[in-house]
Design an enzyme around this catalytic site. Sequence first.
Site, PDB file in Angstrom:
ATOM      1  N   LYS A   3       0.969  -1.272  -0.137  1.00 51.66           N
ATOM      2  CA  LYS A   3      -0.398  -0.031  -0.135  1.00 51.66           C
ATOM      3  C   LYS A   3       0.669   1.340   0.370  1.00 51.66           C
ATOM      4  O   LYS A   3       1.997   1.135   0.662  1.00 51.66           O
ATOM      5  CB  LYS A   3      -0.680   0.557   1.361  1.00 51.66           C
ATOM      6  CG  LYS A   3      -1.988   1.160   1.168  1.00 51.66           C
ATOM      7  CD  LYS A   3      -2.771   0.975   3.200  1.00 51.66           C
ATOM      8  CE  LYS A   3      -3.925   1.805   2.076  1.00 51.66           C
ATOM      9  NZ  LYS A   3      -4.834   2.117   3.757  1.00 51.66           N
ATOM     10  N   SER A  60      -9.871   2.322   2.701  1.00 55.62           N
ATOM     11  CA  SER A  60      -8.985   2.826   1.789  1.00 55.62           C
ATOM     12  C   SER A  60      -7.846   1.696   0.612  1.00 55.62           C
ATOM     13  O   SER A  60      -7.336   2.192   0.413  1.00 55.62           O
ATOM     14  CB  SER A  60      -7.941   4.062   2.696  1.00 55.62           C
ATOM     15  OG  SER A  60      -7.168   3.601   3.736  1.00 55.62           O
ATOM     16  N   SER A 109     -10.824   0.228   7.252  1.00 58.61           N
ATOM     17  CA  SER A 109      -9.560  -0.065   5.596  1.00 58.61           C
ATOM     18  C   SER A 109      -9.162  -0.511   4.797  1.00 58.61           C
ATOM     19  O   SER A 109      -8.664  -1.175   3.773  1.00 58.61           O
ATOM     20  CB  SER A 109      -8.922   1.485   5.813  1.00 58.61           C
ATOM     21  OG  SER A 109      -8.938   3.100   5.413  1.00 58.61           O
TER      22      SER A 109
END
Lengths: 488, 493
Positions: free
Chosen positions: B78, B159, B183
């Site tokens: 990420k 997210s 998330s």
Amino acid sequence: MTTTTRFKGATGEWEVVIGLEVHAQISTNAKLFSGAATAFGAEPNTQVSLVDAAMPGMLPVPNRECIRQAVRTGMAIEAQINKYSRFDRKNYFYADLPQGYQISQLYHPIVGEGRLEISPDEKDPSDTKIIGIERIHVEQDAGKLMHDQHPTMSYVDLNRSGVALMEIVSKPDMSSPEEAGAYLRKLRSILRYVGSCDGNMEEGSMRADVNVSVRKPGEPLGTRTETKNVNSVRFVMVAITSEAFRQIELIESGGKVVQETRLFDPATNRTRTMRSKEDAHDYRYFPDPDLLPLELDDAFLAECRDSLPELPDAKRARYLAAGISAYNADVLTAEVESALWFDTLLETGAKPAAAANWVSSELFGALNRLGKSFEDCPVTPAQAGELLGLVADGTISGTIAKAVFEKMLESGDAAGVIVERDGLKQTSDTGAIEAEIAKILTANADKVEQYKGGKEALFGFFVGQTMKAMQGKANPQVVNELLKKALG
Amino acid sequence: MTELTNLKVAEIRDGHRAGDFSAVEVAEAFSANVAAAKALNAFIVETPEHALAAAKAADADRAAGTLKPLSGVPIGMKDLFCTDGVQTTAASHMLEGFVPRYESTVSAKLWDAGCGMLGKLNLDQFAMGSSNETSYFGNVISPWKRKDGGNAALAPGGSSGGSSSAIAARLCPAATGTDTGGSIRQPAAFTGISGIKPTYGRCSRWGIVAFASSLDQAGPMARDVKDCAIMLETMAGFDPKDATSLNMAVPNWEAALSSDLKGKKVGIPKEYRLEGIDLDIDAMWDVGIAMLKDAGAEVVEISLPHTKYALPAYYIIAPAEASSNLARYDGVRYGLRDLPDGAGLQDMYAATRADGFGPEVKRRIMIGTYVLSAGFYDAYYTQAQKVRTLIARDFEAAFGACDVILTPTAPSAAFGLGEKMADPLAMYLNDVFAVPASLAGLPAMSVPAALNREGLPLGLQIIGKAFDEQGVLNAGLAIEERAGFTARAEKWW
């Protein structure tokens, strides 16, 4: 009792009420929340870690030594130590503040209420006053902007960014510039004894925000102003006087004091507005979520307490009890270096009162003359102890001791070696002394007449002449006795 | 080669160890998938060279008999994790072009364990969002499509939407995620994969671009529970550089995996039965309850009375922390600097931050600044912190009566891109089931349980006691074994 200084205004007398917030840089090798170094005067931006520069994803980790020094300082001012404390963020934007917030302690400071005893009148150390201390909290320093490096830009030096500070907040208990000065000197002395701050105001290791208000005696507190970052004891005293008169004149001419932040200008000895309350930041304080609350255990507190040195007040009391004069006790304890040096001297067996006299006159004088301090003192306490021992056991006189000390400073030789080599031992040989006395009385028959006629002050003259003739080596007591006999 | 990209982490690890294939083959296969999946926009930066180098090292280590725990496993990272020498943006214009010279603790642990990096995964800007639509680099698209004949592009969740989309599309077998208020879990649920947010403090936050420090937690996303256990074992561990890091040994979660729940109690919080909720969600929840009973667990109703205050409290605390955490992006030292002609410092701040932050980030900074302001602090922040304490107590009390808690992960299946962007509150509601565990710092995971009537995956959430990731993983495994979730998105990209 210390009396409140009254400031004379057009409408009568005024009192000034003073509180000080002292920022003291904690003496550690590493910053409060990063491992970066903290040496003064390094090249710009050479003592900056990723944390200090607030790079993305960087986190603060408390430096245990900084916490320890704050606790020890709190103990030295007899303050309440809070076993639970917490760090808060003070949010504001400025180019010298990489995180966009300063990590400080608003809601739960590490040290609570304490006290400091001051003696504002240097001539009368017994005239003391207690100044309350509100709190001590630990916080980060900011970096520094440099405006003189480029025609249109400012440069940022982050060497100081993240350096650990203690903010020591007094109560508004001071009522004269002298008290404020005494408070700062005493606080500085304690910090240096404890070793938590080097107290170097020139290098910015210690600076004060000065809160001042004025009122008519008996009236409630007036509106205060805060003068920021004053960096010497003298400037603090001048800033208080200047600010008090400014406020008095303002009120007496029908104006009102505005609560505001001011700056002191040492060039004009005046304060000027920095920002008013309306422009004050909303710092949006909240607990720093990167840091857990600090919880101090008993073992840690015990270690802090056990590691405290004897503090100036206790030392001074011990000196007084040992027969040292109040003046000498004050002089010796004012700075930790001289006190430690003197304590080592006492350990050699030197007699306290005589040793204190010698240090405060002979040694301080010599250091002043040579431009040296106790840290680079040219004689060791052991060497001084030997010299004082020679005086105490009658081997040399006080006068000769001065000469021997000069030779010690020049050659570095031991007192005993010098006395032996230069034949400076005191003599009690009555025959030799009597012979010299006879010569002197004969040569000064007129003065002998005057003495016998009642001018007894001349006795000192005869003593001086005898000592001179004996090259200072005669035992003064023996000289006195023999002279009295000869003069009948 | 396509078979290799169907392999999971454990299969790659074990197959490589057994000599079934080389790590280079695996890395090249996944890198090829990544390169061919631009339409998903899952990656901000592709790093096939990084994956290849790690693969070569893994093959050499195998030859030398010095294999590491995850040798030969390529993963996605990420783009919230700082990676040494590789652009790290948090999906923002503010950090576009920012190349850290340091490696986050979690990513460093993965590289040390032998993993290779396929690239930096797209996300909601500064991890703020539930649909991946706030990324400066364009929204990620889910590989899933509704079975309604339409062709609507769906949100991969957020997210960690780049992570979820990439795993679901077989661009990587596993990826890192971060979870502040769901998330990891919500995107996992939206894309039919698994993801676990461990107990707060299990994974170091050092080197992860901060959103809300008291809530941010890294965790793995993968295709099944076992892979999550394997990844988490590598990612977790005490880090002296993070003052909130847990100083506890990392258990051997993989070895202790067991779907036998005899003697365990599963709590079903009545407050999570929301009125008007998607019927498919309720039905799936009931199926999940049945599965855990089947695994031997006793099911008990529990009460988490302050649940309804969790979302409002979260949307005070997280923005408050974010408003302060994001103050460092000021144009002074790194990242974007907008310096209009004749601009002073304040102008530079204003221009840089106006340009560098997207609308959602600005909204949260504004909310956070507001709730911390003098005069509002007590009414908002202090109250929210009290609510947070009450929610943590709710869980403590509930865990007196049960071992794990079962809930839906999200109140709906994946929605279409653009469907909720106009209404931030509707968007925030996505996290209604995820946020309480975040506020309480508890471990929680999402496992895929079923497809809804539209053919989209739905996830079940298991919340565990603090430090009991094992209990969460085991319950997740019990559902996984019974759900037999094998559905995958049909390839259209």
